[in-house]
Design a protein around this motif. Sequence first.
Motif, mmCIF file in Angstrom:
data_model
loop_
_atom_site.group_PDB
_atom_site.id
_atom_site.type_symbol
_atom_site.label_atom_id
_atom_site.label_comp_id
_atom_site.label_asym_id
_atom_site.label_seq_id
_atom_site.Cartn_x
_atom_site.Cartn_y
_atom_site.Cartn_z
ATOM 1 N N ASP A 121 45.891 -49.942 -50.057
ATOM 2 C CA ASP A 121 46.811 -50.975 -50.557
ATOM 3 C C ASP A 121 48.173 -50.407 -50.922
ATOM 4 O OD1 ASP A 121 44.692 -52.753 -50.380
ATOM 5 O OD2 ASP A 121 43.995 -52.272 -52.406
ATOM 6 N N LEU A 122 48.290 -49.104 -50.872
ATOM 7 C CA LEU A 122 49.554 -48.488 -51.290
ATOM 8 C C LEU A 122 50.674 -48.878 -50.327
ATOM 9 C CD1 LEU A 122 51.075 -46.646 -53.200
ATOM 10 C CD2 LEU A 122 50.304 -44.688 -51.845
ATOM 11 N N SER A 123 51.735 -49.323 -50.897
ATOM 12 C CA SER A 123 52.857 -49.781 -50.083
ATOM 13 C C SER A 123 54.157 -49.390 -50.780
ATOM 14 C CB SER A 123 52.764 -51.308 -49.930
ATOM 15 O OG SER A 123 53.932 -51.803 -49.330
ATOM 16 N N GLN B 114 41.729 -47.882 -52.804
ATOM 17 C CA GLN B 114 43.028 -48.444 -53.186
ATOM 18 C C GLN B 114 44.165 -47.838 -52.373
ATOM 19 O OE1 GLN B 114 43.760 -49.125 -57.602
ATOM 20 N NE2 GLN B 114 42.103 -47.639 -57.628
ATOM 21 N N ALA B 115 43.933 -46.649 -51.856
ATOM 22 C CA ALA B 115 44.982 -46.002 -51.057
ATOM 23 C C ALA B 115 45.413 -46.898 -49.897
ATOM 24 C CB ALA B 115 44.490 -44.658 -50.538
#
Lengths: 456, 180
Positions: free
Chosen positions: B29-31, B26-27
């Motif tokens: 997808d971090l924005s 998921q990192a």
Amino acid sequence: MRKRVLVVVLFFSVLLNAQNKQVLYNFDQLPQTLLLNPGEKVSQKWHTGIPFLSGISFFAGSSDVTIYDVFADDGTSINDKVRKLIYDLNSNDFGSINQQLEVINIGIRLKNKRDFVSAGFYQEFDAIGYYPKDMAVLFYEGNSTLNKQYSLKDVNIKAELLGVFHAGISRKIDDDLQIGARIKLYSGVMNFQTKQNKGVFYTQLGSLNQYEHILAGIDGNVQTSGIFLPAGTEVNQAYFQKMMLLGGNLGLGFDVGFTYHPQKQWTVSGSILDLGFINNTKDNRTYSVQGNYSFQGIEPDFDLTNPTNYWEDLEDDFLDAINYTKSDESYWSWRSTKLNGMLKYEWGEDRFTDCFDTETEPGYFNGVGAHVFTIFRPKAPQIAATVFYERKFSNTFRAKITYTADSYSFSNIGLGVSARIGVFNMYAVADHLLGYKNLAKTNAGSVQLGMNIIVK
Amino acid sequence: MSPKIQIVLLMLFFLTSCMDDVDFDQANDLSIQPKYVASLVHFTFDQHKFFDNLGNEQFMITDAAPTQLNNSTLVQENLTKADVQFKVTNQFNRTIVLVLRFYNASGQQTFVLNPIAVLPNTVDGIYTQTISWSDLNNLKNSSIARLDVVLMAGATPIDPTVNKILNVQVSGIFDFNFNN
């Protein structure tokens, strides 16, 4: 990169009570307990730790955030989770990491029988940082909300790497009272601290331009030692050895402690640890700022025949306004002093203690008690309270179970075991055991391991 | 149970603990998408500015400054949108045109904002220009910014003895996206 820094800040901003060794404190008369209370009662004739293996201590944890909170595979966007954390955490959340590696630990009872002296050397890394909420929010949302003030006062970080030489004595005053003291010589490798920062940043409607960016009441400093090294310095194992073995920034500290039996089965003990400082004199760099600054944009003069270096002028104006200084002056850094206090009741006298051993006091099979730990940190003391039960299963095996509560966690179960095979001793201590089932959901975890030779 | 077995079991307990129900990918997808506002340039001058030392009317004055945009990792990797906002008061009796141009280190023009025409007697006129995604790349390759202030031709000359001013305020609204 900045995003990763933010995530790291979030995690480490909430680590807690890294130096609370509530399981190890007063446990089985281990040599390492003398480092938690120099007035601890020990019964051995002498001991030596197995070099590099006698005391391995590590803590990692978090209070309001876990790995699961960020990376849970639950269908919720990680961006929503991070946003929640950014705003939910507050500026009193802090991070603290502590790691120790004992290199040498020796002790021997003197001929007078009442004094036990011990000495050794260990390496320690200790760091604490408070969650700089306003700065994190500023980074996260930007400055487009006019008149919103972002304070610098939450920027509060302290970190140090050092070697510690120590020598102590534990003296039996009478059958009921034991007192002790330890002197410590610190050899600092690295130090970083920024604290007592003040001032705000905000953006408002401007008078000369659409926005005015303001730094008001800025008063801050960063002190470093052993970070900005002279050109050509090789940071390798030899460098660390030299700096830790009295080649670094030197300091002095003291531990004191006592153990008292108000009644036969009752024990009261307490200690003050690391009452000391390091005088940072080598490879220092201190930055400080103080003042006010306002910016509404560059004002061009439209004279290309005499071009102006606007950036240079801007930088000069800024540095003048905030009175920026950089120096290599020496400074003191105070160690994080710790307090321990314990009350214990024991029962079930061990009637099978070696009857030819007249030096060793008979022990008990069971003990219950309470322990309070406090560590003085830059913003405020951090307190942890523990209740415990310890059990002696045999002359060679002891265990202790603890329950600890602090400002962040009310589910910290700890367990310690200590086994002796002949003169060989091995101990293992861990807390936050409920989290080991799934480390992602745990707030914290700590482990202490060690091996000693203990001769009774 | 012997002590040795108990220790081994304890060590096994520690060593076999695990992390469940988490997805570290998921990192990716971090924005994080902050929006910053910044005042960039402002100036105010009267009609004298459009006359040279000999008293001849100039149709354009200009100034330039390095931007460092091409050297900024922050801009290169994370800037996703930029709005440039002009707030202009033109008391002159002639139309003023503002042109903001960008150049690379070789002196080649990389990008120019649409010229902004400010009619006579405009008070606090607001003109916003959004730099498109494709133009952003040109902007990011720029190292020099140049602002031209053009005095458009008109039926009547400007009179430096009359106290009228041109006030220009330029600011930016910058959207960033910090992700992988």
